[in-house]
Write an enzyme that holds these catalytic residues in place. Structure first.
Site, mmCIF file in Angstrom:
data_model
loop_
_atom_site.group_PDB
_atom_site.id
_atom_site.type_symbol
_atom_site.label_atom_id
_atom_site.label_comp_id
_atom_site.label_asym_id
_atom_site.label_seq_id
_atom_site.Cartn_x
_atom_site.Cartn_y
_atom_site.Cartn_z
ATOM 1 C CE LYS A 238 -54.497 -54.837 -51.425
ATOM 2 N NZ LYS A 238 -53.070 -54.963 -51.749
ATOM 3 N N GLY B 10 -51.314 -64.296 -66.060
ATOM 4 C CA GLY B 10 -51.659 -62.939 -65.664
ATOM 5 C C GLY B 10 -50.589 -61.949 -66.079
ATOM 6 N N GLY C 256 -50.684 -58.397 -66.032
ATOM 7 C CA GLY C 256 -50.911 -57.013 -65.615
ATOM 8 C C GLY C 256 -49.589 -56.307 -65.413
ATOM 9 C CB VAL D 175 -46.813 -57.568 -60.920
ATOM 10 C CG1 VAL D 175 -45.764 -58.566 -60.411
ATOM 11 C CG2 VAL D 175 -46.974 -56.426 -59.918
ATOM 12 N N GLY D 176 -47.107 -58.833 -63.774
ATOM 13 C CA GLY D 176 -46.881 -59.972 -64.655
ATOM 14 C C GLY D 176 -46.069 -59.619 -65.882
#
Length: 364
Positions: free
Chosen positions: A88, A186, A188, A190-191
């Site tokens: 990451k 959330g 964003g 994906v949300g």
């Protein structure tokens, strides 16, 4: 540098340090880049994991995030059956103010120096378009139309939907979403996709986001009820789906949970290892984050340019079956689901044998 120097010991003695193979600190004076790349484990193959850009309160917070997220990617890739290790990266800065094409290209140059040991992709604060800029400086960037299927967010959301259905089936005997009250925290990339999928399945949707205008748009777009982001976890519901930043499940919030199932896209949802025990003690069924949110990394790892996502879709929808196995084993062993998921991931890592050659240049 003396090994007792606090700058070194701060990493090796860090609570989140888990025998990481490599931690790289990146800077570029001209663009202001400050970034950290953490490679956790490459026994299964070269590391793959996204790049997050965030206005961390300190460099220590950024180190913590990189270490925890990279370990999570090792387990995520292992559970997903991918021949990839975990890594990451984090860029320290406000993505709305500090992000520039030159900074992204500088980050890409640092990725390139690793020779394929780490491949990056988008994450919080980094878009598909941003990753295209990173890709101008490295061949080890994914999640763009030129390298595969483009934005992985829809596949992550589809995997979350599959996981929610598996959790409902395990808890209630039916995976039917219609009529279920689901709180989504959330909104964003994906949300938002997940909210769309849940609305199409006729869930009784409650949405929350720190950006009030985003929550208002979702309320209108999906016929949802709107809630405050910091108290969304308290709402009585069938499912709580955290899709924002991590550590939202902790000693304070777990006693307040209003749902019997937690299944969402956020990474590192548990603030500490003890929080899995807390969820089990409360009778809350938890879908381990790196098991349920693997759809995006699957799309990046398996996709090829051209748009055919048949193999990707099959693997993403199989996330539900992976979770079913975790839930069944957790019940049989009397263990928290996160402990069982960790054990399954480690079993595959151990079967892979010795760590890969640190000088490998194999690419995804």
């Amino acid at each position: 540098m003396d090994m007792q120097d606090p700058g070194v010991s701060a990493v090796f003695d860090h609570p989140a340090f888990d025998d990481h193979e490599q931690v790289v600190f990146c800077s570029d004076a001209e663009t202001g880049l400050r970034a950290i790349i953490a490679i956790h484990d490459t026994r299964l193959g070269p590391a793959l994991g996204g790049c997050r850009m965030w206005a961390y309160g300190s460099s220590g917070e950024a180190v913590t995030d990189a270490l925890r997220l990279s370990r999570g990617m090792t387990y995520k890739n292992s559970l997903a059956g991918l021949d990839l290790g975990g890594g990451k990266s984090v860029i320290i800065g406000d993505p709305g103010r500090d992000k520039t094409p030159a900074l992204l290209a500088a980050f890409g140059r640092h990725v390139e120096t690793l020779g394929g040991r780490y491949t990056t992709a988008e994450d919080v604060g980094i878009s598909t378009e941003d990753m295209e800029q990173v890709a101008t400086a490295t061949s080890h960037a994914r999640g763009t139309p030129a390298t595969g299927l483009g934005d992985p967010s829809p596949y992550t959301a589809l995997g979350i939907l599959s996981g929610i259905k598996a959790a409902l089936a395990h808890r209630t005997g039916s995976d039917e979403i219609a009529g279920r009250r689901i709180v989504l925290q959330g909104l964003g990339h994906v949300g938002w996709h997940l909210a769309d999928l849940l609305a199409k399945e006729k869930a009784r949707l409650v949405v929350a986001d720190v950006d009030a205008s985003t929550a208002e748009r979702a309320e209108a777009a999906f016929g949802a009820e709107r809630a405050e982001a910091d108290s969304a976890h308290r709402i009585e519901a069938d499912v709580f789906a955290p899709c924002a930043l991590g550590a939202g499940l902790n000693a304070r919030t777990i006693p307040e949970l209003g749902a019997g199932i937690v299944a969402g896209a956020a990474n590192n949802q548990l603030a500490t290892e003890a929080d899995g025990e807390r969820l089990m003690a409360r009778g809350v069924l938890y879908a381990p984050d790196y098991a349920i949110n693997a759809g995006g990394v699957i799309s990046i790892a398996l996709s090829k340019p051209g748009g055919d996502d048949t193999a990707v879709m099959e693997r993403v929808t199989a996330i539900g079956e992976t979770l079913r196995q975790i839930f069944v084993r957790a019940d049989a062993d009397g263990l928290p689901t996160d402990v069982v998921a960790d054990a399954i991931a480690r079993e595959r890592l151990e079967r892979a044998g010795a760590r890969a050659d640190p000088l490998q240049t194999e690419t995804v």
